[in-house]
Write a protein that holds these residues in place. Sequence first.
Motif, mmCIF file in Angstrom:
data_model
loop_
_atom_site.group_PDB
_atom_site.id
_atom_site.type_symbol
_atom_site.label_atom_id
_atom_site.label_comp_id
_atom_site.label_asym_id
_atom_site.label_seq_id
_atom_site.Cartn_x
_atom_site.Cartn_y
_atom_site.Cartn_z
ATOM 1 N N HIS A 67 0.836 -1.201 0.000
ATOM 2 C CA HIS A 67 0.000 0.000 0.000
ATOM 3 C C HIS A 67 0.873 1.254 0.000
ATOM 4 O O HIS A 67 0.633 2.195 -0.771
ATOM 5 C CB HIS A 67 -0.915 -0.017 1.224
ATOM 6 C CG HIS A 67 -1.734 1.231 1.377
ATOM 7 N ND1 HIS A 67 -2.947 1.410 0.743
ATOM 8 C CD2 HIS A 67 -1.513 2.367 2.097
ATOM 9 C CE1 HIS A 67 -3.438 2.598 1.064
ATOM 10 N NE2 HIS A 67 -2.592 3.193 1.883
ATOM 11 N N ALA A 68 1.887 1.274 0.857
ATOM 12 C CA ALA A 68 2.746 2.450 0.968
ATOM 13 C C ALA A 68 3.513 2.700 -0.326
ATOM 14 O O ALA A 68 3.646 3.852 -0.773
ATOM 15 C CB ALA A 68 3.712 2.272 2.135
ATOM 16 N N LEU A 69 4.014 1.643 -0.943
ATOM 17 C CA LEU A 69 4.798 1.810 -2.158
ATOM 18 C C LEU A 69 3.926 2.211 -3.344
ATOM 19 O O LEU A 69 4.355 2.979 -4.210
ATOM 20 C CB LEU A 69 5.567 0.527 -2.458
ATOM 21 C CG LEU A 69 6.680 0.219 -1.456
ATOM 22 C CD1 LEU A 69 7.227 -1.180 -1.678
ATOM 23 C CD2 LEU A 69 7.797 1.249 -1.547
ATOM 24 N N LEU A 70 2.694 1.709 -3.384
ATOM 25 C CA LEU A 70 1.769 2.146 -4.432
ATOM 26 C C LEU A 70 1.504 3.633 -4.315
ATOM 27 O O LEU A 70 1.532 4.371 -5.306
ATOM 28 C CB LEU A 70 0.464 1.360 -4.353
ATOM 29 C CG LEU A 70 -0.609 1.750 -5.377
ATOM 30 C CD1 LEU A 70 -0.173 1.394 -6.787
ATOM 31 C CD2 LEU A 70 -1.942 1.077 -5.047
ATOM 32 N N ILE A 72 12.215 6.639 -8.885
ATOM 33 C CA ILE A 72 12.659 5.772 -7.789
ATOM 34 C C ILE A 72 11.475 5.073 -7.117
ATOM 35 O O ILE A 72 11.506 3.846 -6.926
ATOM 36 C CB ILE A 72 13.518 6.560 -6.787
ATOM 37 C CG1 ILE A 72 14.931 6.746 -7.355
ATOM 38 C CG2 ILE A 72 13.583 5.857 -5.438
ATOM 39 C CD1 ILE A 72 15.874 7.500 -6.468
ATOM 40 N N PRO A 73 10.395 5.766 -6.745
ATOM 41 C CA PRO A 73 9.242 5.035 -6.202
ATOM 42 C C PRO A 73 8.638 4.035 -7.173
ATOM 43 O O PRO A 73 8.153 2.973 -6.748
ATOM 44 C CB PRO A 73 8.248 6.150 -5.854
ATOM 45 C CG PRO A 73 9.069 7.368 -5.674
ATOM 46 C CD PRO A 73 10.206 7.219 -6.638
ATOM 47 N N ASP A 74 8.666 4.321 -8.460
ATOM 48 C CA ASP A 74 8.182 3.349 -9.444
ATOM 49 C C ASP A 74 9.031 2.084 -9.406
ATOM 50 O O ASP A 74 8.510 0.955 -9.438
ATOM 51 C CB ASP A 74 8.231 3.950 -10.850
ATOM 52 C CG ASP A 74 7.258 5.089 -11.053
ATOM 53 O OD1 ASP A 74 6.338 5.247 -10.222
ATOM 54 O OD2 ASP A 74 7.423 5.829 -12.036
ATOM 55 N N LEU A 75 10.345 2.255 -9.328
ATOM 56 C CA LEU A 75 11.245 1.113 -9.272
ATOM 57 C C LEU A 75 11.075 0.335 -7.968
ATOM 58 O O LEU A 75 11.129 -0.900 -7.958
ATOM 59 C CB LEU A 75 12.695 1.577 -9.427
ATOM 60 C CG LEU A 75 13.081 2.080 -10.826
ATOM 61 C CD1 LEU A 75 14.443 2.767 -10.795
ATOM 62 C CD2 LEU A 75 13.085 0.931 -11.831
ATOM 63 N N LEU A 76 10.855 1.052 -6.880
ATOM 64 C CA LEU A 76 10.643 0.377 -5.595
ATOM 65 C C LEU A 76 9.351 -0.439 -5.607
ATOM 66 O O LEU A 76 9.301 -1.547 -5.060
ATOM 67 C CB LEU A 76 10.619 1.406 -4.464
ATOM 68 C CG LEU A 76 11.935 2.126 -4.196
ATOM 69 C CD1 LEU A 76 11.718 3.246 -3.169
ATOM 70 C CD2 LEU A 76 13.011 1.156 -3.722
#
Length: 394
Positions: free
Chosen positions: A153-156, A219-223
């Motif tokens: 949820h957090a990474l989305l 970076i968040p997309d990659l994570l």
Amino acid sequence: MPDTPAPPVIVGDEPGSFPHGVLAERHPAIIRQVRDAFPYDPPVHRALDALLESCTQGVIEPLPADAHDRDRWRSWGLDTYAGRSWFEVPWLWSESYFYRRLLHAVGYFGPGPWQGIDPFRPFKLAELDAPETDEELAALDHLASRPAAEQAHALLHGSLWGNRADLGFRLSDAGAEGRAAVPGLVADDSDVLWSLLPASRPSGRTLCLVADNAGRELIPDLLLAAHLLAHGRVGRVVLHVKPYPYYVSDATTADVVDALRRLTAAPGEAAAHGRRLWAAMADGSLTVRAHPFAAAPLPWAEMPDDLRAEFAAATLTIVKGDLNYRRLVGDRPWPPTTGFADVTAFFPGPVAALRTLKSDVITGLSADTEAALVTAEGQRWRTGGTHALIQVRT
């Protein structure tokens, strides 16, 4: 498509409108910013001056006869729009062609000493090196101890709200990033999204992730991709990026490499994620695609057959950002309550949009949501970057 006739495509000829402001103010600002970012030689300065005059007072000019992609742009409408004002043609087309002309002005396609030099690279690297990036990466250490569903949820949402880190947007609205985002979303189909990507091992599912911006958004997309791979929600991620620098901060393959290097050089969990992603690229579970149509001035409804087949074979395609949303639903002033599923019915497989709102186009809202937004903010909610959505069409 909706049963009612589609409204006309958006153009930028109305003074005071958001599209007009982009063409009249943002594009000249980008030219000046690029000029100051490199010690360009006199021919480049003259070419930038000519582009600035063309954008503000002139008309659209064709590409040189020896341009490598001249025929492609002719198929994309150049013969139709050459000689017309930048403000009188479809806004999506006008914006895209501006960046193609900018690359020509700085000698990106060569031959010459500036061939292949990304005119936006200094801004992208500065964003990667910003203290805010360190803070965001440090948060991964705390997230690692949380349950997998909470991490997902957090990474989305990190991928969603990372779209506020948009250099072109901040040029025209310098205070955008400092404004607080609203606590909720104007539309939230995240449960549907997760139902398409259930946690399981092993997984033969493929996710196509159509990236938007480089730097602190990439970076968040990659994570997110790393988490989905690590937890068996997908077996393969295909990251779609731009084939050349575009819209100031849109991600290219070089930007993917820079982001991975930034991760692997960071302390703690960030480096672990970076190493896993590096290994995923080496074994093929993470691949990068830079299709020419990614930088086309056309809606996704006009995608070529090879790209259509690729999206059709994917378990889910996630399109990131404002520009991709405009291309997905058609760059038209739809009534906000127009069904998202209706305007994306052409898409060859399940598709999800993750987007912070930075332009007027919007679909898929309930009447109550639209009324509440208008009551609270007038029409500012459409373009301020403080609202977001997750929309899915299965």
